[in-house]
Motif scaffolding. Structure first.
Motif, PDB file in Angstrom:
ATOM      1  N   GLU A 202     -16.841 -11.054  22.276  1.00  0.00           N
ATOM      2  CA  GLU A 202     -16.511 -12.439  21.887  1.00  0.00           C
ATOM      3  C   GLU A 202     -16.557 -12.696  20.351  1.00  0.00           C
ATOM      4  N   VAL A 203     -17.803 -12.382  19.902  1.00  0.00           N
ATOM      5  CA  VAL A 203     -18.089 -12.502  18.481  1.00  0.00           C
ATOM      6  C   VAL A 203     -17.138 -11.882  17.621  1.00  0.00           C
ATOM      7  N   ALA A 204     -16.949 -10.504  18.082  1.00  0.00           N
ATOM      8  CA  ALA A 204     -16.059  -9.614  17.361  1.00  0.00           C
ATOM      9  C   ALA A 204     -14.779 -10.051  17.204  1.00  0.00           C
ATOM     10  N   VAL A 205     -14.214 -10.733  18.241  1.00  0.00           N
ATOM     11  CA  VAL A 205     -12.554 -10.970  18.297  1.00  0.00           C
ATOM     12  C   VAL A 205     -12.826 -12.436  17.495  1.00  0.00           C
ATOM     13  N   ALA A 206     -13.560 -13.142  17.689  1.00  0.00           N
ATOM     14  CA  ALA A 206     -13.432 -14.430  17.032  1.00  0.00           C
ATOM     15  C   ALA A 206     -13.534 -14.156  15.454  1.00  0.00           C
ATOM     16  N   ALA A 207     -14.271 -13.229  15.082  1.00  0.00           N
ATOM     17  CA  ALA A 207     -14.420 -13.030  13.483  1.00  0.00           C
ATOM     18  C   ALA A 207     -13.313 -12.054  13.102  1.00  0.00           C
ATOM     19  N   GLY A 208     -12.417 -11.535  14.085  1.00  0.00           N
ATOM     20  CA  GLY A 208     -11.294 -10.446  13.672  1.00  0.00           C
ATOM     21  C   GLY A 208     -12.049  -9.214  13.000  1.00  0.00           C
ATOM     22  N   VAL A 209     -13.011  -8.816  13.787  1.00  0.00           N
ATOM     23  CA  VAL A 209     -13.744  -7.504  13.315  1.00  0.00           C
ATOM     24  C   VAL A 209     -12.932  -6.423  13.526  1.00  0.00           C
ATOM     25  N   ARG A 210     -12.671  -5.626  12.346  1.00  0.00           N
ATOM     26  CA  ARG A 210     -11.827  -4.467  12.705  1.00  0.00           C
ATOM     27  C   ARG A 210     -12.541  -3.275  13.260  1.00  0.00           C
ATOM     28  N   SER A 211     -13.737  -3.116  12.639  1.00  0.00           N
ATOM     29  CA  SER A 211     -14.520  -1.874  13.080  1.00  0.00           C
ATOM     30  C   SER A 211     -16.148  -2.657  13.399  1.00  0.00           C
ATOM     31  N   LEU A 212     -16.178  -2.213  15.032  1.00  0.00           N
ATOM     32  CA  LEU A 212     -17.619  -2.825  15.240  1.00  0.00           C
ATOM     33  C   LEU A 212     -18.590  -1.485  15.671  1.00  0.00           C
ATOM     34  N   VAL A 213     -19.735  -1.613  15.308  1.00  0.00           N
ATOM     35  CA  VAL A 213     -20.479  -0.600  15.625  1.00  0.00           C
ATOM     36  C   VAL A 213     -21.864  -1.450  16.405  1.00  0.00           C
ATOM     37  N   LEU A 214     -22.011  -1.122  17.716  1.00  0.00           N
ATOM     38  CA  LEU A 214     -22.957  -1.971  18.495  1.00  0.00           C
ATOM     39  C   LEU A 214     -24.410  -0.971  18.375  1.00  0.00           C
ATOM     40  N   THR A 215     -25.301  -1.893  18.368  1.00  0.00           N
ATOM     41  CA  THR A 215     -26.857  -1.309  18.538  1.00  0.00           C
ATOM     42  C   THR A 215     -27.807  -2.177  19.116  1.00  0.00           C
ATOM     43  N   HIS A 216     -29.095  -1.810  18.885  1.00  0.00           N
ATOM     44  CA  HIS A 216     -30.127  -2.353  19.570  1.00  0.00           C
ATOM     45  C   HIS A 216     -29.977  -2.522  21.149  1.00  0.00           C
ATOM     46  N   PHE A 217     -29.866  -1.448  21.484  1.00  0.00           N
ATOM     47  CA  PHE A 217     -29.771  -1.373  23.044  1.00  0.00           C
ATOM     48  C   PHE A 217     -31.195  -1.242  23.861  1.00  0.00           C
ATOM     49  N   TYR A 218     -31.227  -2.279  24.693  1.00  0.00           N
ATOM     50  CA  TYR A 218     -32.550  -2.316  25.586  1.00  0.00           C
ATOM     51  C   TYR A 218     -32.272  -1.292  26.707  1.00  0.00           C
ATOM     52  N   PRO A 219     -33.344  -0.652  27.342  1.00  0.00           N
ATOM     53  CA  PRO A 219     -33.097   0.622  28.059  1.00  0.00           C
ATOM     54  C   PRO A 219     -31.862  -0.073  29.564  1.00  0.00           C
ATOM     55  N   ARG A 220     -32.060  -1.165  29.654  1.00  0.00           N
ATOM     56  CA  ARG A 220     -31.190  -1.776  30.767  1.00  0.00           C
ATOM     57  C   ARG A 220     -29.684  -1.325  30.260  1.00  0.00           C
ATOM     58  N   CYS A 221     -29.443  -0.992  29.303  1.00  0.00           N
ATOM     59  CA  CYS A 221     -28.128  -0.636  28.840  1.00  0.00           C
ATOM     60  C   CYS A 221     -27.926   1.079  29.352  1.00  0.00           C
ATOM     61  N   ASP A 222     -28.729   1.808  29.486  1.00  0.00           N
ATOM     62  CA  ASP A 222     -28.761   3.242  30.061  1.00  0.00           C
ATOM     63  C   ASP A 222     -27.797   3.221  31.313  1.00  0.00           C
ATOM     64  N   GLY A 223     -26.851   4.234  31.377  1.00  0.00           N
ATOM     65  CA  GLY A 223     -26.076   4.372  32.379  1.00  0.00           C
ATOM     66  C   GLY A 223     -25.073   3.538  32.677  1.00  0.00           C
ATOM     67  N   VAL A 224     -24.720   2.414  31.632  1.00  0.00           N
ATOM     68  CA  VAL A 224     -23.752   1.691  31.896  1.00  0.00           C
ATOM     69  C   VAL A 224     -22.760   1.807  30.949  1.00  0.00           C
ATOM     70  N   ASP A 225     -21.561   1.594  31.335  1.00  0.00           N
ATOM     71  CA  ASP A 225     -20.508   1.796  30.363  1.00  0.00           C
ATOM     72  C   ASP A 225     -20.236   0.565  29.587  1.00  0.00           C
TER      73      ASP A 225
END
Length: 254
Positions: A202-225
């Motif tokens: 939602e932040v990326a859409v609101a800002a009109g981001v063209r190229s998004l890199v996501l990071t700072h993943f907690y282990p809870r993100c493991d195995g999630v799409d």
């Protein structure tokens, strides 16, 4: 310039992700380090960074997973006897933070060369450390936590630091060639002081981001799409989920 991912994880030990750390390396080899989490300095050599090329080390806030390697930076500079100028940049309280680190390890972290500048930045502040031009905004996390825009080689990277959804983060990311945004949790984990897959999108859409890199993943993100969740939340631009060791081009119009 190039973005090197030194650590895409958190304070929780993970077999594949180290704590927060990123290196922006300009075309002439100068480096701006964003965050200095525990173990991140070990990855400097792989990114071509050393104590002579590092111009800036910026921490966005004082949580351990973002600043714990600062003593290693100070000690490493002393034992290598470099005289290269370095700006240690952080939010309000950074002067006291660095002074406390030096007091804890006295005299081994003293700056005998006078080549280290300790700089505090607040909301809307700017710093010139050629070839890097840095501006900061207060974001929604710890007291005085910073989000950052860095310009060099005609390109701009926006970095959220740790932040929940807020107008300042949207403004920070608007018009950047690459937006490096935290994504601590899957979409079903609600949080106000961090982003999840839905709120990052939602932040990326609101800002009109063209190229998004996501990071700072907690282990809870493991195995999630996470990528699918970002798409389902409406972001359709270029998307990359950071992993330690990644090298990403930050170029105008990326």
């Amino acid at each position: 310039m190039k973005l090197h991912v030194l650590g895409s994880g958190t304070a929780i030990p993970h077999p594949e992700r180290g704590a927060s750390g990123y290196a922006l390396v300009s075309d002439d080899g100068a480096a701006c380090l964003l965050e200095c989490g525990p173990g991140s300095t070990r990855r400097w050599p792989a990114a071509g960074v050393d104590f002579d090329s590092a111009r800036v080390v910026l921490v966005t806030h004082f949580h351990v997973d973002h600043c714990c390697d600062l003593p290693a930076v100070l000690f490493g500079r002393m034992v290598t006897s470099t005289t290269a100028r370095l700006s240690l940049v952080g939010p309000l309280g950074h002067q006291q933070h660095i002074a406390g680190i030096r007091a804890l390890f006295t005299p081994w972290l003293d700056d005998s060369t006078g080549a280290i500048d300790v700089v505090e930045l607040g909301d809307g502040d700017a710093l010139s450390a050629p070839p890097f031009e840095i501006t900061t905004r207060h974001v929604l996390h710890a007291d005085h936590a910073l989000g950052v825009r860095v310009q060099a080689d005609g390109a701009t990277l926006a970095f959220s630091g740790d932040s929940g959804p807020c107008d300042a983060l949207v403004e920070l990311c608007r018009g950047a060639d690459v937006a490096l945004i935290e994504c601590s949790y899957p979409a079903d984990r609600e949080t106000r002081s961090h982003l999840n897959a839905r709120t990052a999108a939602e932040v990326a859409v609101a800002a009109g981001v063209r190229s998004l890199v996501l990071t700072h993943f907690y282990p809870r993100c493991d195995g999630v799409d996470i990528a699918q969740q970002v798409r389902e939340a409406g972001y359709a631009g270029a998307l990359h989920l950071a992993r330690d060791g990644d090298v990403i081009d930050v170029t105008p119009g990326a």
